[in-house]
Design an enzyme around this catalytic site. Structure first.
Site, PDB file in Angstrom:
ATOM      1  N   ASP A  94     -55.652  40.548 -52.133  1.00 21.19           N
ATOM      2  CA  ASP A  94     -54.238  40.449 -52.483  1.00 21.19           C
ATOM      3  C   ASP A  94     -54.019  41.132 -53.832  1.00 21.19           C
ATOM      4  OD1 ASP A  94     -51.625  39.386 -52.414  1.00 21.19           O
ATOM      5  OD2 ASP A  94     -52.374  37.520 -51.549  1.00 21.19           O
ATOM      6  N   ASP A 104     -48.693  42.490 -52.854  1.00 24.08           N
ATOM      7  CA  ASP A 104     -47.824  41.346 -53.102  1.00 24.08           C
ATOM      8  C   ASP A 104     -46.511  41.779 -53.753  1.00 24.08           C
ATOM      9  OD1 ASP A 104     -47.531  38.317 -53.512  1.00 24.08           O
ATOM     10  OD2 ASP A 104     -47.190  39.102 -55.526  1.00 24.08           O
ATOM     11  N   GLU A 120     -46.067  43.602 -48.364  1.00 24.30           N
ATOM     12  CA  GLU A 120     -45.431  42.276 -48.262  1.00 24.30           C
ATOM     13  C   GLU A 120     -43.968  42.416 -48.632  1.00 24.30           C
ATOM     14  OE1 GLU A 120     -44.812  37.848 -49.835  1.00 24.30           O
ATOM     15  OE2 GLU A 120     -45.017  39.525 -51.183  1.00 24.30           O
ATOM     16  N   HIS A 126     -49.001  31.184 -46.794  1.00 24.44           N
ATOM     17  CA  HIS A 126     -49.040  30.223 -47.900  1.00 24.44           C
ATOM     18  C   HIS A 126     -47.676  30.008 -48.566  1.00 24.44           C
ATOM     19  CE1 HIS A 126     -49.026  34.150 -49.600  1.00 24.44           C
ATOM     20  NE2 HIS A 126     -48.810  33.643 -50.802  1.00 24.44           N
ATOM     21  N   ASP A 127     -46.660  30.745 -48.136  1.00 23.14           N
ATOM     22  CA  ASP A 127     -45.333  30.646 -48.754  1.00 23.14           C
ATOM     23  C   ASP A 127     -44.321  29.924 -47.889  1.00 23.14           C
ATOM     24  OD1 ASP A 127     -45.998  32.011 -51.069  1.00 23.14           O
ATOM     25  OD2 ASP A 127     -45.513  33.967 -50.221  1.00 23.14           O
TER      26      ASP A 127
HETATM   27  C1  BGC Z   1     -46.526  35.545 -52.930  1.00 22.08           C
HETATM   28  C2  BGC Z   1     -46.170  34.215 -53.489  1.00 22.08           C
HETATM   29  C3  BGC Z   1     -46.007  34.375 -54.986  1.00 22.08           C
HETATM   30  C4  BGC Z   1     -45.046  35.510 -55.338  1.00 22.08           C
HETATM   31  C5  BGC Z   1     -45.185  35.930 -56.740  1.00 22.08           C
HETATM   32  C6  BGC Z   1     -45.251  36.319 -53.190  1.00 22.08           C
HETATM   33  O1  BGC Z   1     -44.928  37.271 -52.419  1.00 22.08           O
HETATM   34  O2  BGC Z   1     -46.845  35.520 -51.575  1.00 22.08           O
HETATM   35  O3  BGC Z   1     -47.100  33.229 -53.196  1.00 22.08           O
HETATM   36  O4  BGC Z   1     -45.508  33.191 -55.522  1.00 22.08           O
HETATM   37  O5  BGC Z   1     -45.287  36.644 -54.558  1.00 22.08           O
HETATM   38  O6  BGC Z   1     -46.386  36.611 -56.931  1.00 22.08           O
END
Ligand code: BGC
Length: 584
Positions: free
Chosen positions: A128, A230, A284, A351-352
């Site tokens: 990630d 991310d 993402e 996880h979100d």
């Molecule tokens: C991640 C989250 C994170 C956020 C800030 C998101 O896209 O999946 O878990 O809190 O980015 O990094």
């Protein structure tokens, strides 16, 4: 001599012919074949997977001890949530050193052992990359905030006090939703789209970009196989800082996503880093439209290669439920648009978001197992690369904490403070979190029926879901009809039938609110999938254009089924079926 000329001619001709055949099968939907399209990705949340040293936090050695479990699942790749040094304001999404491993998780030696252990078992590793922001404890930020003339100053976005108050920007995690934090040392505000401890990196600065590219090479040279980018859609900011209209935060991706230089940065990153390795790269978030998503991942763009869009995930957000036709329409719209070009990640959990079974299925005792298997069927029979969240293979469900003190996630903890400050109804807030909080999905993986579900010998950093006594790996491994056994079966099925990867998808009866029915077709290979999204037994009539005579059952989440009679099939509550069928 003549013989060898004939032989060479023959070999060349067959290469050309085979090439054509290959091309022909690709002409149908223009999809070139690559490993990352065929892979099944298992998302592993390291903090909650397995603790090896009793501190209550999952770690790399814990994962190493479960490598054979990962192998037994039949998956092809593991995506690890961030494992880099971090003070954990946002569970590792606030990185203080991109080239080191988080202390709680172990050491670089552990990482290397983990990577080798995965590769030995033919499992690839995706890391990630959190590149929109760092931690405020990163050396770059410490330097940057020390003086306005520090060489690292421009690694971040600053607004000097003498310019007055900064143009408002929304922060996702800040208690006041204010993305500018004042720093007295240099009398300036810095930008943080996420928490105050997650200052946004300044991608306009070429020096920063080059440092990031070097860091990416550092990990790629270690032999990792993919990168999940991310929140990358936010990296390019409109640095004229224009005012956005009132209420813009309700449509935040439109304002924050796909900034003016995003494609330039991605092309540059592709040229200097990604193109040099055979890796999968996942975007993402993928902007607000199909066009945005295509612009990020279409092959001829030379940017990333797989879009992880949010439209489906956003559908189940209302605790009152969702319309099945909306879910079907979203899957269909995205699939049809990506049939010939570009590629999608397919997922219903991560996880979100809450546990998929609590969100899209039915987590009651009666239907949890069936509905969870049905959702697994949907993911594994759809076109795109499945991204499957750890614990979903066991049918894990939302923990639904009653008390704010049980929550660990900054989004819920700070959201509660915001609601309190605004004198909102706190009970209503907590009720909603039972459905929506990210912590629902972050509880420890349930290994067995012993204390703490076998996750840790210490006190877990977050409570274990009390249903672990029955929902756990050890129990499910022994039961051939468990969610886990079903997961392994359907993974093996997908791997054995390329039609599930490349076959064209066609939806039938899209307005039907009970049943999701679709086919996947690749040349003469044709499968039919039927999913009863209700808790009623019902009778479903399959479209008359689908030939179900001699249909061969491939998989069923119940132990038995009624034969298809005159294109009508009787379905049990949450029953899912897939058949091999014949062309009409
Ligand atoms: C991640 C989250 C994170 C956020 C800030 C998101 O896209 O999946 O878990 O809190 O980015 O990094």
């Amino acid at each position: 001599m003549r013989k060898s000329i004939v032989l060479i001619f023959f070999i060349v001709a067959s290469i050309i012919l085979c090439g054509n055949a290959q091309e022909q099968s690709n002409i149908k939907n223009n999809q070139t074949k690559t490993w990352w399209k065929e892979a099944i990705v298992y998302q592993l949340y390291p903090r909650s997977f397995k603790d090896s040293d009793g501190d209550g936090v999952g770690d790399l050695k814990g994962i190493i001890s479960k490598l054979d479990y990962l192998k037994s699942l039949g998956i092809d790749a593991v995506w690890l949530n961030p494992i880099f040094s971090s003070p954990n304001d946002d569970n590792g999404y606030d990185i203080s050193d991109y080239r080191n491993i988080m202390k709680e998780f172990g050491s670089m030696k552990d990482f290397e052992e983990l990577l080798a252990g995965l590769h030995k078992r033919k499992i690839k590793l995706v890391l990630d990359m959190v590149l929109n922001h760092s931690s405020d404890e990163h050396e770059w930020f410490k330097q940057a905030k020390s003086s306005r003339t520090n060489p690292y100053r421009n690694y971040y976005h600053w607004w000097p006090e003498e310019k007055g108050k900064p143009t408002p920007r929304y922060s996702f995690f800040d208690v006041n939703n204010d993305a500018w934090k004042y720093e007295a040392e240099t009398k300036s505000y810095y930008l943080h789209y996420f928490s105050q401890k997650q200052p946004d990196l300044n991608w306009e600065n070429e020096k920063l970009r080059n440092e990031v590219y070097d860091m990416m090479k550092f990990w790629l040279d270690k032999g990792i196989d993919g990168l999940r980018m991310d929140a990358f859609q936010y990296v390019s900011k409109d640095t004229t800082w224009k005012k956005y209209p009132d209420g813009y935060e309700k449509d935040i991706i439109k304002y924050y996503g796909m900034g003016p230089n995003l494609h330039n940065y991605l092309k540059e990153m592709n040229k200097s880093v990604i193109s040099k390795y055979n890796v999968m790269t996942v975007a993402e978030g993928a902007g607000s439209t199909l066009e945005d998503a295509h612009s990020l991942v279409d092959e001829d763009r030379h940017e990333l290669n797989m879009a992880y869009h949010f439209e489906i995930m956003d559908i189940g957000n209302d605790p009152k439920g969702y319309k099945l036709s909306d879910l079907k329409k979203a899957f269909t719209k995205w699939d049809y648009s990506f049939a010939n070009k570009g590629w999608l990640a397919i997922f219903l959990g991560n996880h979100d978001v809450p546990r998929m079974v609590s969100k899209y299925g039915d987590d009651s005792q009666q239907f949890r197992a069936y509905s969870s298997k049905l959702l697994t069927t949907l993911i594994m029979t759809m076109r795109g690369t499945p991204f499957y969240f750890n614990g979903d293979e066991l049918g894990m469900s939302n923990i639904k904490f009653n008390n704010i003190d049980d929550y660990r996630d900054i989004a819920t903890v700070n959201g509660y403070k915001t609601a309190k400050a605004k004198r909102e109804d706190l009970k209503a807030f907590l009720d909603k979190q039972k459905f929506i909080s990210r912590d629902n999905t972050r509880t420890p993986l349930q290994w067995d029926a012993s204390a703490n579900a076998g996750f840790s010998t210490g006190k877990p950093w977050i409570k274990v879901n009390p249903n672990y006594k029955t929902v756990n790996v050890a129990t499910e491994e022994k039961n051939p009809f468990s969610e886990l056994s079903y997961f392994k079966k359907i993974v093996a099925l997908r791997k054995s039938q390329p039609v599930f990867v490349y076959g064209d998808y066609k939806v039938y009866d899209i307005e039907n609110q009970d049943v999701y029915c679709f086919t996947r077709v690749d040349g003469n290979d044709k499968v039919l999938v039927i999913l009863n999204f209700t808790k009623k037994d019902l009778s479903y009539t399959i479209d008359k254009n689908i030939n179900t005579v001699n249909a061969k059952l491939l998989i069923n989440n119940y132990e038995g089924m009624n034969a298809i009679d005159n294109n009508t099939v009787k379905l049990k509550a949450w029953q899912s079926l897939a058949f091999k069928i014949h062309q009409p």
